[in-house]
Design a protein around this motif. Structure first.
Motif, PDB file in Angstrom:
ATOM      1  N   LEU A  77       0.860  -1.228   0.054  1.00 51.43           N
ATOM      2  CA  LEU A  77       0.073  -0.085   0.059  1.00 51.43           C
ATOM      3  C   LEU A  77       0.921   1.449  -0.105  1.00 51.43           C
ATOM      4  CD1 LEU A  77      -2.905  -0.520   2.688  1.00 51.43           C
ATOM      5  CD2 LEU A  77      -3.065  -0.116  -0.133  1.00 51.43           C
ATOM      6  N   LEU A  78       1.949   1.372   0.905  1.00 46.42           N
ATOM      7  CA  LEU A  78       2.936   2.284   0.654  1.00 46.42           C
ATOM      8  C   LEU A  78       3.587   2.679  -0.491  1.00 46.42           C
ATOM      9  CD1 LEU A  78       4.370   4.530   2.705  1.00 46.42           C
ATOM     10  CD2 LEU A  78       6.193   2.823   3.331  1.00 46.42           C
ATOM     11  N   THR A  79       3.939   1.557  -0.930  1.00 45.74           N
ATOM     12  CA  THR A  79       4.520   1.691  -2.454  1.00 45.74           C
ATOM     13  C   THR A  79       3.586   2.501  -3.535  1.00 45.74           C
ATOM     14  OG1 THR A  79       5.679  -0.408  -1.779  1.00 45.74           O
ATOM     15  CG2 THR A  79       5.858   0.494  -4.225  1.00 45.74           C
TER      16      THR A  79
ATOM     17  N   PHE B  35      11.304  14.505  -6.057  1.00 40.72           N
ATOM     18  CA  PHE B  35      11.092  13.932  -7.401  1.00 40.72           C
ATOM     19  C   PHE B  35      12.323  13.090  -8.043  1.00 40.72           C
ATOM     20  CE2 PHE B  35      11.479  14.326 -12.324  1.00 40.72           C
ATOM     21  CZ  PHE B  35      10.435  13.615 -12.578  1.00 40.72           C
ATOM     22  N   PHE B  36      13.480  13.682  -7.767  1.00 35.00           N
ATOM     23  CA  PHE B  36      14.774  12.684  -7.976  1.00 35.00           C
ATOM     24  C   PHE B  36      15.164  11.703  -7.100  1.00 35.00           C
ATOM     25  CE2 PHE B  36      14.803  16.819 -10.434  1.00 35.00           C
ATOM     26  CZ  PHE B  36      15.151  16.212 -11.532  1.00 35.00           C
ATOM     27  N   LEU B  37      14.978  12.206  -5.741  1.00 34.64           N
ATOM     28  CA  LEU B  37      15.562  11.189  -4.678  1.00 34.64           C
ATOM     29  C   LEU B  37      14.885   9.972  -4.345  1.00 34.64           C
ATOM     30  CD1 LEU B  37      16.493  13.916  -2.220  1.00 34.64           C
ATOM     31  CD2 LEU B  37      18.137  12.404  -3.422  1.00 34.64           C
ATOM     32  N   VAL B  38      13.444  10.050  -4.412  1.00 36.27           N
ATOM     33  CA  VAL B  38      12.669   9.045  -4.070  1.00 36.27           C
ATOM     34  C   VAL B  38      12.683   7.856  -4.859  1.00 36.27           C
ATOM     35  CG1 VAL B  38      10.191   8.193  -3.668  1.00 36.27           C
ATOM     36  CG2 VAL B  38      11.022  10.364  -2.753  1.00 36.27           C
ATOM     37  N   PRO B  39      12.735   7.780  -6.291  1.00 34.24           N
ATOM     38  CA  PRO B  39      13.071   6.535  -6.950  1.00 34.24           C
ATOM     39  C   PRO B  39      14.360   5.893  -6.663  1.00 34.24           C
ATOM     40  CG  PRO B  39      12.167   8.489  -8.398  1.00 34.24           C
ATOM     41  CD  PRO B  39      12.424   9.039  -6.888  1.00 34.24           C
ATOM     42  N   VAL B  40      15.417   6.973  -6.562  1.00 35.15           N
ATOM     43  CA  VAL B  40      16.781   6.432  -6.089  1.00 35.15           C
ATOM     44  C   VAL B  40      16.922   5.455  -4.923  1.00 35.15           C
ATOM     45  CG1 VAL B  40      19.245   6.805  -6.137  1.00 35.15           C
ATOM     46  CG2 VAL B  40      17.812   8.220  -7.589  1.00 35.15           C
ATOM     47  N   VAL B  42      14.070   4.401  -2.999  1.00 33.21           N
ATOM     48  CA  VAL B  42      13.431   3.149  -3.309  1.00 33.21           C
ATOM     49  C   VAL B  42      14.202   1.858  -3.897  1.00 33.21           C
ATOM     50  CG1 VAL B  42      11.097   2.347  -3.866  1.00 33.21           C
ATOM     51  CG2 VAL B  42      11.156   4.296  -2.956  1.00 33.21           C
ATOM     52  N   TRP B  43      14.821   2.411  -4.992  1.00 29.54           N
ATOM     53  CA  TRP B  43      15.412   1.136  -5.991  1.00 29.54           C
ATOM     54  C   TRP B  43      16.597   0.728  -5.076  1.00 29.54           C
ATOM     55  CZ3 TRP B  43      14.463  -1.548  -9.710  1.00 29.54           C
ATOM     56  CH2 TRP B  43      15.834  -2.469 -10.287  1.00 29.54           C
ATOM     57  N   MET B  44      17.280   1.663  -4.431  1.00 30.56           N
ATOM     58  CA  MET B  44      18.555   1.123  -3.577  1.00 30.56           C
ATOM     59  C   MET B  44      18.168   0.446  -2.453  1.00 30.56           C
ATOM     60  SD  MET B  44      21.102   4.453  -3.656  1.00 30.56           S
ATOM     61  CE  MET B  44      22.567   3.730  -2.841  1.00 30.56           C
ATOM     62  N   LEU B  45      16.799   0.940  -1.690  1.00 29.32           N
ATOM     63  CA  LEU B  45      16.477   0.141  -0.491  1.00 29.32           C
ATOM     64  C   LEU B  45      16.052  -1.278  -0.901  1.00 29.32           C
ATOM     65  CD1 LEU B  45      16.095   0.328   2.558  1.00 29.32           C
ATOM     66  CD2 LEU B  45      13.878   0.979   2.128  1.00 29.32           C
ATOM     67  N   ALA B  46      15.169  -1.431  -1.849  1.00 26.86           N
ATOM     68  CA  ALA B  46      14.484  -2.579  -2.500  1.00 26.86           C
ATOM     69  C   ALA B  46      15.609  -3.631  -2.995  1.00 26.86           C
ATOM     70  CB  ALA B  46      13.575  -2.488  -3.590  1.00 26.86           C
ATOM     71  N   THR B  47      16.938  -3.235  -3.424  1.00 30.40           N
ATOM     72  CA  THR B  47      17.809  -4.075  -4.130  1.00 30.40           C
ATOM     73  C   THR B  47      18.689  -4.474  -2.749  1.00 30.40           C
ATOM     74  OG1 THR B  47      18.841  -2.146  -4.927  1.00 30.40           O
ATOM     75  CG2 THR B  47      17.369  -3.672  -6.219  1.00 30.40           C
ATOM     76  N   GLY B  65      24.675   4.677   0.109  1.00 27.89           N
ATOM     77  CA  GLY B  65      23.155   4.444   0.976  1.00 27.89           C
ATOM     78  C   GLY B  65      23.045   5.546   2.032  1.00 27.89           C
ATOM     79  N   ALA B  66      24.149   5.653   2.722  1.00 23.28           N
ATOM     80  CA  ALA B  66      23.878   6.855   3.914  1.00 23.28           C
ATOM     81  C   ALA B  66      23.585   8.169   3.254  1.00 23.28           C
ATOM     82  CB  ALA B  66      25.163   6.857   4.730  1.00 23.28           C
ATOM     83  N   ILE B  67      24.271   8.300   2.176  1.00 22.72           N
ATOM     84  CA  ILE B  67      24.136   9.984   1.602  1.00 22.72           C
ATOM     85  C   ILE B  67      22.904   9.829   0.950  1.00 22.72           C
ATOM     86  CG2 ILE B  67      24.930  11.474  -0.430  1.00 22.72           C
ATOM     87  CD1 ILE B  67      27.806  10.398   0.187  1.00 22.72           C
ATOM     88  N   VAL B  68      22.281   9.029   0.006  1.00 21.53           N
ATOM     89  CA  VAL B  68      20.983   8.837  -0.615  1.00 21.53           C
ATOM     90  C   VAL B  68      19.826   9.080   0.596  1.00 21.53           C
ATOM     91  CG1 VAL B  68      19.335   7.667  -1.988  1.00 21.53           C
ATOM     92  CG2 VAL B  68      21.976   8.195  -2.701  1.00 21.53           C
TER      93      VAL B  68
END
Lengths: 130, 125
Positions: A77-79, B35-40, B42-47, B65-68
């Motif tokens: 849901l959060l995603t 807008f720029f930070l969230v996709p990066v 989310v992608w880094m955390l998910a992988t 990881g720490a900086i983003v």
């Protein structure tokens, strides 16, 4: 809250009297997802802090048994919430430049964003959901 | 007693006290950053192997990881604070409740932001 409203003058008709339409739904959903993202970000920040101090054992139950499914459902849901707010936020930035106010296009984009937000949600969770 | 003051004179000096424009601009600036930070992020955390504790700690301790994470959470908490402030101001009209919620919003976002910064610095250094 409404009951605390002491102004005796008539109020503009609100949610109850309007037929729901796409732009109204997308506007309300932008606020709702904003609040959802707020709760999600607080949860993630608390989790980071617990990790940093080696105290993540206190929330280990969130990833065990049936609670793991509740947690996963919440994160899915959060995603979606983040995806929607990100896409509709981009739309807000275009509005700031005076673009995207035509009624037909607005209706289309409202519906499109609600569905397109499913794509990153599905991509992330079908790819890394295990 | 008849009140001769105009409605404008009564409200002058109350309300947003001239900070509305800065609030509006800050909301846009943080949204462009996110807008720029969230996709990066989310992608880094998910992988990264999250939510496994060891893998997530390694991700947060890595320089990128720490900086983003720091950038995303900093822009995020700022954006969250001003966003929820508007929601509270729109829907809560009782003065005491409103002040309580606005204070809570400020303390939660600023406090948790600082605690997160401290935790990340501790992990990464």
């Amino acid at each position: 809250m409404a009951s605390d409203w002491s102004d005796p003058r008539p109020m503009s008709p609100h949610l109850q009297v309007w037929r729901w339409h796409a732009t109204m739904a997308s506007s309300i959903l932008h606020r709702a997802t904003g609040i959802g993202n707020y709760i999600g970000a607080v949860a993630i920040a608390v989790w980071l802090v617990l990790l940093a101090f080696g105290a993540e054992g206190s929330i280990a139950f969130l990833f065990e048994g049936w609670m793991a499914w509740v947690t996963r459902f919440g994160l899915i849901l959060l995603t979606y919430s983040v995806s929607y707010h990100w896409l509709n936020g981009l739309r807000h930035l275009f509005w700031d430049f005076g673009k995207g106010f035509d009624p037909k296009g607005s209706n289309f984009r409202s519906m499109a964003i609600m569905f397109v937000a499913i794509i990153p949600t599905a991509a992330l969770w079908l790819g890394f959901g295990s | 007693m008849t009140d001769y003051r105009t409605p404008a004179a009564k409200v002058r000096g109350l309300g947003a006290s001239g900070h509305g424009t800065a609030h509006f601009i800050a909301q846009r600036v943080t949204s462009i950053a996110l807008f720029f930070l969230v996709p990066v992020f989310v992608w880094m955390l998910a992988t990264s192997g999250a939510p496994d504790p060891a893998a997530t700690r390694a991700f947060l301790a890595s320089p990128m990881g720490a900086i983003v994470t720091l950038l995303t959470l900093t822009a995020g908490f700022h954006h969250m604070r001003s966003g929820l402030q508007v929601v509270i101001e729109d829907y809560v009209h009782k003065a005491g409740t409103k002040a309580f919620l606005l204070l809570g919003n400020t303390f939660l976002t600023l406090g948790l932001w600082l605690v997160t910064v401290f935790a990340l610095v501790k992990l990464a250094l």
